[in-house]
Design a protein around this motif. Sequence first.
Motif, mmCIF file in Angstrom:
data_model
loop_
_atom_site.group_PDB
_atom_site.id
_atom_site.type_symbol
_atom_site.label_atom_id
_atom_site.label_comp_id
_atom_site.label_asym_id
_atom_site.label_seq_id
_atom_site.Cartn_x
_atom_site.Cartn_y
_atom_site.Cartn_z
ATOM 1 N N UNK A 112 1.192 -0.042 -8.860
ATOM 2 C CA UNK A 112 1.331 0.954 -7.802
ATOM 3 C C UNK A 112 1.733 0.290 -6.483
ATOM 4 N N UNK A 113 2.586 0.945 -5.687
ATOM 5 C CA UNK A 113 2.909 0.404 -4.363
ATOM 6 C C UNK A 113 1.716 0.440 -3.407
ATOM 7 N N UNK A 114 0.675 1.184 -3.784
ATOM 8 C CA UNK A 114 -0.512 1.300 -2.945
ATOM 9 C C UNK A 114 -1.669 0.447 -3.480
ATOM 10 N N UNK A 115 -1.343 -0.497 -4.364
ATOM 11 C CA UNK A 115 -2.402 -1.266 -5.014
ATOM 12 C C UNK A 115 -3.251 -2.047 -4.026
ATOM 13 N N UNK A 116 -2.626 -2.671 -3.036
ATOM 14 C CA UNK A 116 -3.388 -3.476 -2.082
ATOM 15 C C UNK A 116 -4.410 -2.622 -1.330
ATOM 16 N N UNK A 117 -3.996 -1.424 -0.913
ATOM 17 C CA UNK A 117 -4.914 -0.510 -0.235
ATOM 18 C C UNK A 117 -6.028 -0.067 -1.171
#
Length: 342
Positions: A305-310
């Motif tokens: 996911x592009x939001x994995x870090x968050x």
Amino acid sequence: MYELSAAAVAAQSSPSAILAWGLEVIRAFQAWGNPAITDIAKLITKIGGPLPYLAIVAAIFWCVDEKRGFKLGVAVFLSNGINVSIKNTLQVPRPFTVDPAVQLTPIHDPWSTPSGHSQNTAAFWPTLLLGWKKGARAYAPRLALAIAIPLLVGLSRVYLGVHYPTDVAFGWALGALVSFSLVFLAPLLKSRYESSGGAVAKLRDYFARARAESGRSLKSPKLALAAAAALILNATSHGDSSMGGALFGFAAGYIVLTDRDEGGAPRFSAASGSIAQKAIRFALGLAGFFLLYIALKRFLPGANSPHYELCRFLRYGILGFWLSALAPMAFLKLKLAGGGKR
């Protein structure tokens, strides 16, 4: 397993003189080894893993002294966050990428410098053992243990071929800096703050008046400090937001827990309760922690996911908040713990 970048492989195929020397030290250690020593080294190295830290921090925070538990948790999350940031910045591959024969235990993290096991033991055990204020007679054995445990764990990492000696020495130095800051420097700064005059005294008096007028401590400066520390870890970790999240969640939870005075509600006291109640608290708290970990990992977006870090920051932040706030509040509701009114 993991894959190294082409640049990392090229650099490691012709290691620097100090890394080449470190590889010879590893081989010399292993030349004196045998299967029994290898098994002992594997057992010792587990002391530096995450599960012993989690269990001890939880046991102390929930069942002994929440203040000391908080200091220990900060030592673990801060040290590990610093370690991840430096590892991901330096990106020094493991010794066994040069000589696969030296690897005596499996490992998934590709980077070697500094040694996380060595650093975290040097941060955790002195904070645990030297932070208890007892008589001078009890200090010597605690000091010996505080030195011996990181020493043995670090040597085990070299023997098992997963770290260079320089990785271990670097880790020891960083961990010692963290434990020194928490055990000696922080109390010294607090004492100086409480006894200083001038502008610092005016600031101290302002906060004292604000607490007296509201009947509560001021959360905002504390939360801002925790957020700043998490932001720095995230900014330097090259995409690994786990320890920034854990540190912020754990600190925020502790601030919320220790500032709960509305309506004269009882504050959580780790020292309260019988041995049976403490055992139940510990078992329920850890069960809740692992169930929460599984649920969050299952339902939050994964690495693609592009939001994995968050999401990773949120996952570890929630887990940290469980340790320092949600679990103790649940213990109060279940009447498994209690304390005096504040």
